[in-house]
Design an enzyme around this catalytic site. Structure first.
Site, PDB file in Angstrom:
ATOM      1  N   SER A 194    -125.331  24.925  47.831  1.00  0.00           N
ATOM      2  CA  SER A 194    -125.752  23.850  47.813  1.00  0.00           C
ATOM      3  C   SER A 194    -126.563  23.476  46.611  1.00  0.00           C
ATOM      4  CB  SER A 194    -126.351  22.988  48.998  1.00  0.00           C
ATOM      5  OG  SER A 194    -126.310  21.462  48.870  1.00  0.00           O
ATOM      6  N   ASP A 226    -115.424  19.717  51.286  1.00  0.00           N
ATOM      7  CA  ASP A 226    -116.835  19.616  51.322  1.00  0.00           C
ATOM      8  C   ASP A 226    -116.879  18.018  51.212  1.00  0.00           C
ATOM      9  OD1 ASP A 226    -119.432  19.476  50.443  1.00  0.00           O
ATOM     10  OD2 ASP A 226    -119.363  20.780  48.643  1.00  0.00           O
ATOM     11  N   HIS A 254    -118.897  22.186  53.728  1.00  0.00           N
ATOM     12  CA  HIS A 254    -120.089  22.365  52.690  1.00  0.00           C
ATOM     13  C   HIS A 254    -120.861  23.515  53.100  1.00  0.00           C
ATOM     14  CE1 HIS A 254    -122.981  21.458  49.589  1.00  0.00           C
ATOM     15  NE2 HIS A 254    -123.731  21.338  50.488  1.00  0.00           N
TER      16      HIS A 254
END
Length: 419
Positions: free
Chosen positions: A234, A327, A361
């Site tokens: 991330s 995601d 994600h």
């Protein structure tokens, strides 16, 4: 007599185990339930239904789940499906050295529909899941400005050095670094905001801090010379790409579902990259009060955002993007393709994209529970992370193997070329 066994009963958190039950009534639907209590006192649970065979046996390596939290033959499905009784909580191991997670398994000779059954199980057992292998050493790091924890495998080395970066919830997250060290890497879990005397937010990043971390790791007597690897998830993926773009000591970079443009102001000496501002009109709220953060940052291909793009074509080592196709935080695949195209245009050929359909994600080590949404301390409301249970958790197993192979293949392992 009904028996339930796990083999082995003590294992690393990224290892598969075998679960079997026998002494059951033949050809009967039974329930196997898993649960644990984390370090905050929160309960996580899962359950699946199975039909025993003619001999009264169930073997999760071969017996398909007929319902519950998943269907089909998935030996680790009960671990994948663990979810908290309190909404939007994520299972994270904080103290990796002193204690394992204790996962309790129970078998019921009927279809048990209650989350917290009132009756006693026919049999039960317990699995201890460690995040650190015997002999791995943890060293608290407070060197200059650098804050983190260094995990070293047993022995003299040299070991390939890896800097491990997490995302927007801040603090110091150690469980992935401890597992990397358990697999032979010298792994530095690096904090970069919301920890000790570090800045409270990541709105402005100074790459000299990360350069200092590279020098600290590279000059450790047990770490191999010639460059370090980066692993970022991330926001941590974005930071890893920024480090690779400007710091020549980076030998290999893995970006997991990160952006390819600066999402906050980033500077390195005289170089300044302004952050792309979040676009609130692209935040979508879900019926359960959480929101999708998909496409919250501007399009890096827009000429107005050219100054924000990370010049990964300058990276000295290869770059691998690990992408969850579902995601919900970022348009991760789109971003990765932009980066790869830019690198190709400038003659850099070693940028690779691995995309996993159905994955979200939070791609984490194998057997980590699926977490499609959770509330981070830095965000006021829960955020959707995306993905589908089975596809996501299968992707985690593949990604973990690729991560280790990529780092081993591309980080030199010698005591020469001290930085």
């Amino acid at each position: 007599m009904v028996l339930l066994t796990i083999s082995p009963e003590v294992a690393l958190a990224d290892e598969q185990v075998k679960i079997r039950a026998w002494g059951l009534p033949p050809q009967q639907i039974i329930t196997i339930r898993a649960w644990l209590k984390d370090e905050r006192g929160k309960f996580f649970y899962s359950r699946a239904f199975y039909r025993s065979d003619e001999e009264g046996k169930v073997d999760l390596d071969h017996t398909p789940a007929t319902g519950g939290d998943f269907h089909g033959v998935h030996p680790m499905g009960l671990f994948w499906a663990l979810r908290c009784t309190t909404p939007f909580f994520r299972l994270i191991k904080r103290d990796v050295m002193e204690s394992p997670f204790e996962i309790h398994l129970e078998v019921y000779c009927h279809l048990e529909m209650n989350v917290m059954p009132e009756c006693s199980p026919e049999a039960s057992t317990c699995l201890r899941r460690w995040y650190v292998a015997p002999g791995v050493q943890r060293v608290q790091v407070r060197k200059g400005r650098v804050r983190g924890a260094l995990f070293l495998p047993p022995g003299d080395g040299p070991f390939r050095g890896v800097i491990d970066l997490f995302g927007g919830f801040g603090g110091l997250v150690e469980f992935r670094s401890s597992l990397l060290a358990s697999r032979g890497f010298a792994a530095l879990a690096l904090a970069y905001f919301a920890y000790e005397d570090l800045p409270e937010t990541y709105n402005s990043l100074d790459l000299t801090y990360f350069e200092e971390a590279i020098h600290f790791l590279s000059n450790h007597p047990k770490v191999s010379r010639g460059g370090v690897g980066l692993l970022g998830l991330s926001k941590g993926g974005e930071v890893a790409l920024a480090m690779a773009s400007y710091l020549p000591q980076v030998a290999a970079t893995i970006c997991i579902n990160g952006t390819v443009a600066a999402s906050g102001n980033t500077n390195y000496g005289d170089i300044f990259l302004p952050g792309i501002s979040p676009m609130s009109e692209r935040i979508l709220f879900a019926h359960n009060g959480s929101y999708y953060a998909f496409y919250t940052y501007g399009d890096p291909t827009n000429p107005e955002n050219e100054a924000n793009m990370l010049p990964i074509e300058k990276a000295t080592g290869p770059v691998l993007f690990l992408i969850g196709e579902k995601d919900k935080n970022y348009a991760s695949l789109y971003f990765a393709k932009i980066a790869a195209a830019r690198a190709e245009k400038h003659g850099k050929k070693d940028v690779y994209i691995e995309c996993y359909p159905g994955a979200g994600h939070l791609l984490e080590p194998p057997c980590s529970p699926f977490c499609p949404e959770f509330r981070a301390a830095s965000v006021a409301i829960p955020v959707m992370r995306g993905g589908e249970l089975i596809a996501h958790c299968q992707a985690q197993e593949i990604c973990w193997a690729k991560t280790q192979d990529f780092l081993r293949d591309n980080i030199p392992c010698s005591r020469e070329n001290k930085l």
